[in-house]
Each structure stands twice: as C-alpha cells, then as structure tokens.
Design a protein around this motif. Structure first.
Motif, PDB file in Angstrom:
ATOM      1  N   HIS A  19       0.811  -1.213   0.000  1.00 25.67           N
ATOM      2  CA  HIS A  19       0.000   0.000   0.000  1.00 25.67           C
ATOM      3  C   HIS A  19       0.848   1.268   0.000  1.00 25.67           C
ATOM      4  CE1 HIS A  19      -3.549  -2.427   1.968  1.00 25.67           C
ATOM      5  NE2 HIS A  19      -3.088  -2.964   0.854  1.00 25.67           N
ATOM      6  N   THR A  52      -8.328  -0.891  -6.465  1.00 23.22           N
ATOM      7  CA  THR A  52      -8.850  -1.587  -5.284  1.00 23.22           C
ATOM      8  C   THR A  52      -7.987  -1.300  -4.060  1.00 23.22           C
ATOM      9  OG1 THR A  52      -9.770  -3.355  -6.664  1.00 23.22           O
ATOM     10  CG2 THR A  52      -9.447  -3.835  -4.322  1.00 23.22           C
ATOM     11  N   ILE A  53      -6.675  -1.393  -4.235  1.00 26.40           N
ATOM     12  CA  ILE A  53      -5.756  -1.158  -3.120  1.00 26.40           C
ATOM     13  C   ILE A  53      -5.765   0.313  -2.707  1.00 26.40           C
ATOM     14  CG2 ILE A  53      -3.329  -1.189  -2.430  1.00 26.40           C
ATOM     15  CD1 ILE A  53      -3.002  -3.629  -4.308  1.00 26.40           C
ATOM     16  N   LYS A  55      -8.163   2.574  -3.036  1.00 25.06           N
ATOM     17  CA  LYS A  55      -9.386   2.909  -2.310  1.00 25.06           C
ATOM     18  C   LYS A  55      -9.305   2.460  -0.853  1.00 25.06           C
ATOM     19  CE  LYS A  55     -12.949   3.011  -5.922  1.00 25.06           C
ATOM     20  NZ  LYS A  55     -14.175   2.334  -6.429  1.00 25.06           N
ATOM     21  N   ALA A  56      -8.782   1.257  -0.656  1.00 24.79           N
ATOM     22  CA  ALA A  56      -8.730   0.692   0.685  1.00 24.79           C
ATOM     23  C   ALA A  56      -7.707   1.389   1.569  1.00 24.79           C
ATOM     24  CB  ALA A  56      -8.429  -0.804   0.613  1.00 24.79           C
ATOM     25  N   SER A  57      -6.562   1.755   1.005  1.00 28.87           N
ATOM     26  CA  SER A  57      -5.467   2.279   1.822  1.00 28.87           C
ATOM     27  C   SER A  57      -5.387   3.808   1.840  1.00 28.87           C
ATOM     28  CB  SER A  57      -4.133   1.718   1.326  1.00 28.87           C
ATOM     29  OG  SER A  57      -3.900   2.097  -0.022  1.00 28.87           O
ATOM     30  N   GLU A  60     -11.112   7.056  -1.175  1.00 33.11           N
ATOM     31  CA  GLU A  60     -11.718   7.308  -2.489  1.00 33.11           C
ATOM     32  C   GLU A  60     -11.373   8.679  -3.041  1.00 33.11           C
ATOM     33  OE1 GLU A  60     -15.893   6.631  -2.410  1.00 33.11           O
ATOM     34  OE2 GLU A  60     -15.672   4.442  -2.540  1.00 33.11           O
ATOM     35  N   THR A  65      -6.163   7.518  -6.253  1.00 33.13           N
ATOM     36  CA  THR A  65      -7.421   6.818  -6.525  1.00 33.13           C
ATOM     37  C   THR A  65      -8.172   7.474  -7.668  1.00 33.13           C
ATOM     38  OG1 THR A  65      -7.580   6.235  -4.177  1.00 33.13           O
ATOM     39  CG2 THR A  65      -9.576   6.002  -5.507  1.00 33.13           C
TER      40      THR A  65
END
Length: 344
Positions: A19, A52-53, A55-57, A60, A65
């Motif tokens: 990340h 995907t990574i 957004k998570a880390s 948004e 992102t």
C-alpha cells in the motif's frame, strides 16, 4: 520488451499489498506503457488492482485513486466496455467536484457524455442533461466567451440536433456566433462554418429566407479561405442552390449548383455522394416538376454529421483531456480560433 514488462509487473504485484503510494504510482505508469503497446487487457487488470488497493489504503478522494479511476475508465472505453465505464464515472463526478473543483467535475462529465453517446443505442437524453451541466459550469468558471465553453456549446447543439430539437440547437449556435461578432471585426472562418450549420437548421424548419441570408453571408468568406474550386466552397454553394430551389428562384439556384457540380466532378473518387447530390439538385432546378431533391437536403443527420460545419463534432478533439488542457495545448478546435483562450 514484453518479457521485461512481465517481470516488472510480477515485482510490482509482489509489493502492491504494501500500500505504498509510490508503488501504486509506479504501477499506474506501467499500465500506461501497456496502453501504449495496445495491451489494454493487461492495463485493465493492473489498473483494477491499483484502484482496489488505493481505495482501501488511501481513500476514495485521494489523487492516486481519482487518477487511477480515470485511467481505468479510458481502458474500459478503449475496450468498448461502456457499462463498466459508466459505473465508475457516475459516482466520480461528485468526488472530483469536492476534491478538484468545478472544472474537473466538468471534465468527468465530458467523459461520461462520451460514454453515453458511445453506447448502443446512444443515451442522447442523458448526454444532453449532462452536457447542459458542463456548459453551465464552464460559463460560470471560464466565461461565456472562453474557447472551451464555445466548443462544448457546439457539442450541446449537436446533441439537440440528434433529437430533432432544432430550435434549441439553433439558439445555442446563434449564441456562439454572437460571441464572435462582439469580439471580431472580421469573423474567422470557424464562425462562418457555424453559420452554415445554422442555415441548415433554418432549412430543415422550412425557414428558407433566413437560410438563404445566412448562406449568402458565408459564400465569399469560404471562397476567400478555401478557394473558388475547393470542396468546401462547392458544398456551401450546393446548400445555397438548394435553398434558392426551395424559394422557387431557379435562376439564382442554377448558377451555384453548376459551379458546385464542376468541382465535385473533379473529385468524384472522394466525393461521389456530393456529386450525386448536386446532380439531383440540378435536375430538380432544370426540371422543377420532378421533385426528387438529393439525399443531403432531407435528413438532419445527413446535414450535421458530414463534418461540413465548424466546429466539427466527430473526431474533433480527445475528450480525455480536461477543458483547460484542451485550450492550453491547442487541439484542433481551439487551435483554429487562435492562441488565446478568449475570443477576440
């Protein structure tokens, strides 16, 4: 080269779960290399992983992102995956407005308009609603007389024409002409191209006197710009001849029709349809009772999608750029106006 890319991707995939922002950016750069090599599927897989990574880390609204979202949208568009592109873009508009401001929100809307119009059948009503918002934002942010505002107004007029909303298209185009008249003693040829589009809208509404006046004003500038024997001049002469025909002034109609016929005869290999149109028109003029006027004078789509009007709509400029960048870098439509962003 491909072997090197595969090794690089394997290494990036191994460390992506860390990340790290710089790793994610490097992965985005690699995906761009894939697109340059037309390896769009590989680019899509990598961009999806990064998104995907990210957004998570990072969240948004993080720049990585948001940038990856737009990159993945372009991959979906290149692969004609319009539903997927729509799914990404629709929620992104609000994020871009919150994080980057109105101009980037307008840019995201422009991308979504492109997707709507690329679907089968095109989502014209949705495109119009969104394009109206784009124009409103650009007028407020850049001004009524900014080149980019005028370009996007030209797109809005085209979408109106696609729905046969001819009066609305006419009003939008006329407002563009009014801007040029206010700022230019001698209008650029771009503006006369828009006037030619307005004349066709008059024609389609049966307003032949107004169409004739608009076309008469355009003929001499076209001849001066392109030459008397150019295809561009021949096309506007054909339009003028067709308008005089509808006004039942056969003497005035015959001369420009004959001049256009001579030009298209010399370019019959590349402009055979234009040649047949003007032959049909001449037949009508010389034999008024036949009444089978040519293809180009009965259908709005034939009039507005041939690239005859300016600004041209198909292939005009890459809608992957923000409005400000299109003006800054002088894409085809903005370059024709000049090097300034404001008209005048």
């Amino acid at each position: 080269m491909l072997g090197f890319l595969e090794k690089t991707q394997r290494k990036l995939h191994a460390i992506l779960p860390l990340h790290d922002r710089e790793v994610l950016k490097a992965a985005c750069d690699l995906s761009l290399t894939y697109t340059c090599l037309n390896l769009h599927k590989d680019a899509q897989v990598l961009r999806q992983d990064v998104l995907t990574i990210s957004k998570a880390s990072l969240g948004e609204s993080d720049e990585v992102t948001l940038g990856t979202t737009l990159a993945l949208v372009e991959t979906h568009i290149s692969r004609k995956q319009y539903d997927e592109a729509t799914h990404l873009l629709e929620p992104a508009i609000a994020l871009f407005q919150e994080v980057c401001g109105d101009i980037w929100a307008a840019e995201t809307m422009v991308r979504l308009v492109k997707v709507y119009m690329s679907q089968s059948p095109p989502r014209i009503s949705d495109a119009i609603d969104l394009q109206q918002q784009v124009v409103k934002i650009l007028k407020a942010s850049l001004g009524d007389d900014h080149v980019v505002t005028l370009v996007e107004m030209g797109y809005l007029a085209l979408f109106y024409e696609e729905q046969d909303r001819l009066e609305e298209a006419e009003r939008v185009l006329q407002s563009i002409v009014d801007v040029y008249r206010r700022h230019n003693k001698n209008m650029p040829i771009l503006c006369y191209g828009i006037m030619q589009r307005i004349a066709r809208l008059y024609f389609l509404q049966g307003r032949f006197e107004e169409a004739m006046c608009a076309l008469v004003e355009c003929v001499d500038p076209y001849i001066e710009e392109y030459g008397p024997n150019s295809v561009e001049s021949a096309r506007i002469k054909t339009d003028l001849a067709a308008t005089f025909y509808q006004l039942r002034d056969m003497l005035e109609a015959e001369r420009p029709a004959k001049e256009a016929e001579q030009v298209f005869a010399e370019h019959i290999d590349t402009h055979g349809e234009d040649y047949m149109d003007v032959l049909n028109l001449l037949d009508n003029i010389q034999n008024p009772g036949t009444n089978h006027i040519g293809r180009a004078y009965g259908k709005p789509t034939a009039l507005v999608k041939t690239g005859r009007g300016v600004p041209r709509i198909e292939g005009l400029h890459p809608r992957s750029r923000s409005p400000e960048l299109r003006a800054k870098h002088g894409d085809q439509d903005t370059a024709e106006v000049g090097n300034t962003n404001q008209v005048g």
